[in-house]
Design a protein around this motif. Structure first.
Motif, PDB file in Angstrom:
ATOM      1  N   MET A   1       0.836  -1.190   0.000  1.00  0.00           N
ATOM      2  CA  MET A   1       0.000   0.000   0.000  1.00  0.00           C
ATOM      3  C   MET A   1       0.881   1.253   0.000  1.00  0.00           C
ATOM      4  SD  MET A   1      -2.818   1.261   2.828  1.00  0.00           S
ATOM      5  CE  MET A   1      -4.015   0.020   2.369  1.00  0.00           C
ATOM      6  N   TRP A   2       0.480   2.216  -0.823  1.00  0.00           N
ATOM      7  CA  TRP A   2       1.236   3.470  -0.916  1.00  0.00           C
ATOM      8  C   TRP A   2       0.996   4.304   0.333  1.00  0.00           C
ATOM      9  CZ3 TRP A   2       5.034   4.386  -4.063  1.00  0.00           C
ATOM     10  CH2 TRP A   2       5.545   5.692  -4.191  1.00  0.00           C
ATOM     11  N   SER A   3       2.058   4.953   0.809  1.00  0.00           N
ATOM     12  CA  SER A   3       1.963   5.765   2.019  1.00  0.00           C
ATOM     13  C   SER A   3       2.846   6.987   1.865  1.00  0.00           C
ATOM     14  CB  SER A   3       2.396   4.950   3.244  1.00  0.00           C
ATOM     15  OG  SER A   3       3.771   4.588   3.127  1.00  0.00           O
ATOM     16  N   VAL A   4       2.701   7.933   2.792  1.00  0.00           N
ATOM     17  CA  VAL A   4       3.546   9.122   2.792  1.00  0.00           C
ATOM     18  C   VAL A   4       5.010   8.712   2.916  1.00  0.00           C
ATOM     19  CG1 VAL A   4       4.183  11.176   4.110  1.00  0.00           C
ATOM     20  CG2 VAL A   4       1.767  10.660   3.691  1.00  0.00           C
ATOM     21  N   ARG A   5       5.268   7.746   3.791  1.00  0.00           N
ATOM     22  CA  ARG A   5       6.634   7.272   4.007  1.00  0.00           C
ATOM     23  C   ARG A   5       7.236   6.736   2.709  1.00  0.00           C
ATOM     24  NH1 ARG A   5       8.350   2.629   8.444  1.00  0.00           N
ATOM     25  NH2 ARG A   5      10.420   2.177   7.580  1.00  0.00           N
ATOM     26  N   LYS A   6       6.497   5.912   1.993  1.00  0.00           N
ATOM     27  CA  LYS A   6       6.997   5.368   0.726  1.00  0.00           C
ATOM     28  C   LYS A   6       7.149   6.464  -0.311  1.00  0.00           C
ATOM     29  CE  LYS A   6       5.314   0.603   1.137  1.00  0.00           C
ATOM     30  NZ  LYS A   6       4.408  -0.432   0.574  1.00  0.00           N
ATOM     31  N   HIS A   7       6.216   7.391  -0.320  1.00  0.00           N
ATOM     32  CA  HIS A   7       6.263   8.502  -1.270  1.00  0.00           C
ATOM     33  C   HIS A   7       7.560   9.295  -1.116  1.00  0.00           C
ATOM     34  CE1 HIS A   7       4.957  12.047  -3.543  1.00  0.00           C
ATOM     35  NE2 HIS A   7       5.260  12.791  -2.478  1.00  0.00           N
ATOM     36  N   LEU A   8       7.905   9.655   0.118  1.00  0.00           N
ATOM     37  CA  LEU A   8       9.107  10.443   0.351  1.00  0.00           C
ATOM     38  C   LEU A   8      10.374   9.623   0.134  1.00  0.00           C
ATOM     39  CD1 LEU A   8       7.854  12.452   3.452  1.00  0.00           C
ATOM     40  CD2 LEU A   8       8.379  13.386   1.194  1.00  0.00           C
ATOM     41  N   LEU A   9      10.322   8.336   0.435  1.00  0.00           N
ATOM     42  CA  LEU A   9      11.474   7.470   0.170  1.00  0.00           C
ATOM     43  C   LEU A   9      11.744   7.381  -1.325  1.00  0.00           C
ATOM     44  CD1 LEU A   9      13.666   5.431   0.930  1.00  0.00           C
ATOM     45  CD2 LEU A   9      11.891   3.643   0.935  1.00  0.00           C
ATOM     46  N   VAL A  10      10.690   7.170  -2.107  1.00  0.00           N
ATOM     47  CA  VAL A  10      10.858   7.069  -3.569  1.00  0.00           C
ATOM     48  C   VAL A  10      11.387   8.385  -4.136  1.00  0.00           C
ATOM     49  CG1 VAL A  10       9.612   6.830  -5.757  1.00  0.00           C
ATOM     50  CG2 VAL A  10       9.154   5.247  -3.883  1.00  0.00           C
ATOM     51  N   LEU A  11      10.870   9.502  -3.660  1.00  0.00           N
ATOM     52  CA  LEU A  11      11.363  10.802  -4.128  1.00  0.00           C
ATOM     53  C   LEU A  11      12.849  10.970  -3.832  1.00  0.00           C
ATOM     54  CD1 LEU A  11       8.577  13.409  -3.255  1.00  0.00           C
ATOM     55  CD2 LEU A  11       9.263  12.604  -5.516  1.00  0.00           C
ATOM     56  N   PHE A  31      11.620  16.105 -19.135  1.00  0.00           N
ATOM     57  CA  PHE A  31      10.935  16.510 -17.910  1.00  0.00           C
ATOM     58  C   PHE A  31      11.226  15.547 -16.765  1.00  0.00           C
ATOM     59  CE2 PHE A  31       8.029  18.775 -15.332  1.00  0.00           C
ATOM     60  CZ  PHE A  31       7.346  17.843 -14.569  1.00  0.00           C
ATOM     61  N   ILE A  32      11.266  14.241 -17.071  1.00  0.00           N
ATOM     62  CA  ILE A  32      11.485  13.239 -16.029  1.00  0.00           C
ATOM     63  C   ILE A  32      12.898  13.340 -15.473  1.00  0.00           C
ATOM     64  CG2 ILE A  32      11.571  10.746 -15.566  1.00  0.00           C
ATOM     65  CD1 ILE A  32       9.367  10.376 -17.601  1.00  0.00           C
ATOM     66  N   ARG A  33      13.865  13.703 -16.317  1.00  0.00           N
ATOM     67  CA  ARG A  33      15.249  13.755 -15.854  1.00  0.00           C
ATOM     68  C   ARG A  33      15.602  15.114 -15.229  1.00  0.00           C
ATOM     69  NH1 ARG A  33      17.548  13.905 -21.929  1.00  0.00           N
ATOM     70  NH2 ARG A  33      17.659  16.157 -22.260  1.00  0.00           N
ATOM     71  N   SER A  34      14.636  16.003 -15.133  1.00  0.00           N
ATOM     72  CA  SER A  34      14.906  17.337 -14.594  1.00  0.00           C
ATOM     73  C   SER A  34      15.132  17.271 -13.083  1.00  0.00           C
ATOM     74  CB  SER A  34      13.748  18.292 -14.908  1.00  0.00           C
ATOM     75  OG  SER A  34      13.921  19.509 -14.210  1.00  0.00           O
ATOM     76  N   TYR A  35      16.338  17.487 -12.668  1.00  0.00           N
ATOM     77  CA  TYR A  35      16.704  17.497 -11.249  1.00  0.00           C
ATOM     78  C   TYR A  35      15.897  18.550 -10.492  1.00  0.00           C
ATOM     79  CZ  TYR A  35      19.808  18.641  -7.266  1.00  0.00           C
ATOM     80  OH  TYR A  35      20.328  18.924  -6.033  1.00  0.00           O
ATOM     81  N   HIS A  36      15.783  19.727 -11.069  1.00  0.00           N
ATOM     82  CA  HIS A  36      15.101  20.827 -10.382  1.00  0.00           C
ATOM     83  C   HIS A  36      13.605  20.550 -10.211  1.00  0.00           C
ATOM     84  CE1 HIS A  36      18.828  22.960 -10.775  1.00  0.00           C
ATOM     85  NE2 HIS A  36      18.792  22.843 -12.087  1.00  0.00           N
ATOM     86  N   SER A  37      13.008  19.844 -11.171  1.00  0.00           N
ATOM     87  CA  SER A  37      11.584  19.493 -11.033  1.00  0.00           C
ATOM     88  C   SER A  37      11.365  18.566  -9.845  1.00  0.00           C
ATOM     89  CB  SER A  37      11.084  18.812 -12.312  1.00  0.00           C
ATOM     90  OG  SER A  37      11.152  19.701 -13.408  1.00  0.00           O
ATOM     91  N   VAL A  41       9.224  18.962  -6.321  1.00  0.00           N
ATOM     92  CA  VAL A  41       8.257  17.972  -5.820  1.00  0.00           C
ATOM     93  C   VAL A  41       8.619  17.557  -4.395  1.00  0.00           C
ATOM     94  CG1 VAL A  41       7.306  15.660  -6.161  1.00  0.00           C
ATOM     95  CG2 VAL A  41       7.708  17.143  -8.134  1.00  0.00           C
ATOM     96  N   TRP A  42       9.917  17.354  -4.139  1.00  0.00           N
ATOM     97  CA  TRP A  42      10.366  17.005  -2.795  1.00  0.00           C
ATOM     98  C   TRP A  42       9.994  18.108  -1.795  1.00  0.00           C
ATOM     99  CZ3 TRP A  42      12.125  13.348   0.399  1.00  0.00           C
ATOM    100  CH2 TRP A  42      12.802  13.735   1.558  1.00  0.00           C
ATOM    101  N   GLY A  43      10.268  19.346  -2.143  1.00  0.00           N
ATOM    102  CA  GLY A  43       9.967  20.458  -1.253  1.00  0.00           C
ATOM    103  C   GLY A  43       8.483  20.570  -0.949  1.00  0.00           C
ATOM    104  N   ILE A  44       7.646  20.473  -1.989  1.00  0.00           N
ATOM    105  CA  ILE A  44       6.193  20.545  -1.796  1.00  0.00           C
ATOM    106  C   ILE A  44       5.713  19.388  -0.928  1.00  0.00           C
ATOM    107  CG2 ILE A  44       3.965  20.370  -2.971  1.00  0.00           C
ATOM    108  CD1 ILE A  44       5.298  23.081  -3.258  1.00  0.00           C
ATOM    109  N   SER A  45       6.274  18.200  -1.154  1.00  0.00           N
ATOM    110  CA  SER A  45       5.878  17.017  -0.370  1.00  0.00           C
ATOM    111  C   SER A  45       6.201  17.206   1.106  1.00  0.00           C
ATOM    112  CB  SER A  45       6.585  15.769  -0.907  1.00  0.00           C
ATOM    113  OG  SER A  45       6.216  15.518  -2.255  1.00  0.00           O
ATOM    114  N   LEU A  46       7.361  17.801   1.405  1.00  0.00           N
ATOM    115  CA  LEU A  46       7.700  18.061   2.805  1.00  0.00           C
ATOM    116  C   LEU A  46       6.746  19.084   3.415  1.00  0.00           C
ATOM    117  CD1 LEU A  46      11.612  18.229   3.047  1.00  0.00           C
ATOM    118  CD2 LEU A  46      10.089  16.370   3.734  1.00  0.00           C
ATOM    119  N   VAL A  47       6.425  20.120   2.665  1.00  0.00           N
ATOM    120  CA  VAL A  47       5.500  21.150   3.169  1.00  0.00           C
ATOM    121  C   VAL A  47       4.148  20.535   3.510  1.00  0.00           C
ATOM    122  CG1 VAL A  47       4.193  23.210   2.540  1.00  0.00           C
ATOM    123  CG2 VAL A  47       6.629  23.068   1.984  1.00  0.00           C
TER     124      VAL A  47
END
Length: 440
Positions: A1-11, A31-37, A41-47
């Motif tokens: 099952m997908w969770s916040v923990r798995k989401h942040l680990l995958v990111l 777009f997929i290889r864009s480090y800045h993108s 996403v990581w920053g928004i996920s933490l917020v």
């Protein structure tokens, strides 16, 4: 099952892949290889999911540094050259990301997930090292030339086209070399301690050999020297360390009293072992020449003849305004992109002054104190050794911060938690046996 923990680990794994594995960046869609993108996403996920990460002590020191830089750049440092300005914010950007990642894992006490991220990062670095060796067979100068400044003016169109083609193979450049020097001492620690990690003893030896061979094939002599010194120091048994450091001190004394020609001949002999490695051979020849001449500027691409000249120049600018940096004087002629900027730490001190430099050091110090508090003594020795290796490299060369700070703040501390993966594996197996569902 997908969770916040798995989401942040995958990111975090995706970000590590884009940092440590050029093969991904070179072959994924734009777009997929864009480090800045993915950083966004990581920053928004933490917020959204873990906002308290942003109010932890180490993050507060990162904010303090950012505020200080912004204020100074918009007031008394307005004359700073564009190269230096870009370098400042690139350094801060890499630091902010790395500190936010390690702060998330330590705040949530998700050490198993940190170990998983570290495991993937070790694999990414290993693949990059292997591809570096392969590409160097076809182009021994690839790792040096792929990031060469003003490549269009230095090389022919046909060679540029050829070297761009090799990018898809995923070989490493200077920044990837920091992973190649950091991992061998830490892997050697696990080899000696007999603690089980995801790599068997044979695989650990293979990783160490591949990483060190990649360092040789890259032809960055300073990285190569640092790599072998760190591996040598990490190989010393704890009971022999005091004796070894006493021996190193004795060698330094010998260096002072023994005639320079003897040491020069030593480097000339080393250069003969690199007949097929153009840059490394020239590097050791230049060091030998520098020693035999007693200093001064020499012709060549080595560190020896230029470091003392650059330090002298940077020091003169530093003493003009030691507290707030050379750009506090609006008429400063300091041009760090031409020479002194290659001395990462001295350039940082010269430009930011003592105040800015100390503020820059604070996140490193508090992160180190927080993460290493519970480390065992033997691991802590290797841990400090590798961290110092990365920082001290900045005394004589430029540090590529994207890889270096991800290693410093996240992956090197994460190496301590790798045995947790085997412990978790054992627990899972025992649970299956208790339930009568043992799987083979």
């Amino acid at each position: 099952m997908w969770s916040v923990r798995k989401h942040l680990l995958v990111l975090s794994i995706i970000l590590a892949g884009l940092v440590f594995m050029p093969l991904l960046h070179a072959n994924l869609p734009p777009f997929i290889r864009s480090y800045h993108s993915w950083v966004f996403v990581w920053g928004i996920s933490l917020v959204v999911f873990a906002p308290k990460v942003f109010i932890q002590k180490t993050m507060l020191f990162v904010y303090l540094l950012g505020v200080y830089l912004w204020l100074m750049l918009n007031t008394v440092w307005m004359e700073m050259d564009p190269w230096q300005n870009r370098t400042f914010w690139g350094d801060y950007y890499a630091m902010f990301l790395a500190v936010s990642i390690i702060t998330y894992f330590t705040y949530t006490k998700n050490y198993i997930d940190l170990a998983i991220l570290t495991k993937f990062s070790v694999i990414f670095i290993g693949i990059t090292a292997f591809m570096t060796i392969i590409v160097s067979i076809f182009d021994p100068m690839y790792s040096r030339n792929i990031n060469a400044f003003e490549m269009e003016q230095m090389f022919s169109d046909s060679y540029i086209s050829r070297i761009r083609g090799f990018q898809r193979w995923g070989a490493g450049s200077r920044g990837d070399g920091f992973g190649f020097i950091a991992l061998p001492p830490l892997l050697l620690y696990y080899l000696k301690s007999k603690k089980r990690i995801f790599l068997t003893e044979r695989w650990i030896w293979l990783f160490i050999i591949v990483l060190m061979l990649a360092l040789i094939r890259m032809q960055f002599a300073t990285l190569l020297i640092f790599g072998f010194i760190l591996l040598f120091l990490a190989s010393i048994k704890p009971k022999n360390r005091k004796l070894t450091f006493a021996g190193l001190f004795f060698l330094m004394v010998l260096f002072i009293i023994v005639p320079a020609e003897i040491f020069a001949s030593f480097f000339f002999r080393i250069s003969h072992y690199f007949e097929n490695q153009e840059v490394l051979k020239r590097y050791f020849d230049d060091i030998g020449s520098y020693i035999s001449m007693g200093g001064g500027e020499i012709v060549g691409n080595a560190v020896s003849g230029r470091v003392d000249v650059r330090y002298t120049s940077a020091w003169e600018y530093f003493i003009d305004n030691p507290l707030f940096g050379t750009y506090f004087n609006q008429d400063s002629t300091y041009n760090s992109s031409l020479g002194e900027g290659h001395l990462f730490l001295m350039n940082k001190l010269t430009v930011t002054g003592l105040v800015g430099f100390l503020l820059w050091l604070l996140p490193f110090w508090f992160c180190y104190k927080a993460i290493s508090r519970d480390f065992k003594k033997d691991f802590k020795f290797v841990f400090i050794l590798v961290l110092l290796g990365i920082i001290l490299y900045g005394l004589i060369k430029v540090i590529i911060v994207r890889q270096a700070w991800m290693l410093f703040f996240v992956i090197i501390p994460g190496m301590y938690y790798l045995p947790l993966l085997k412990q978790k594996e054992s627990i899972n197996i025992n649970d299956k046996e208790l339930n009568g569902k043992k799987e083979y």
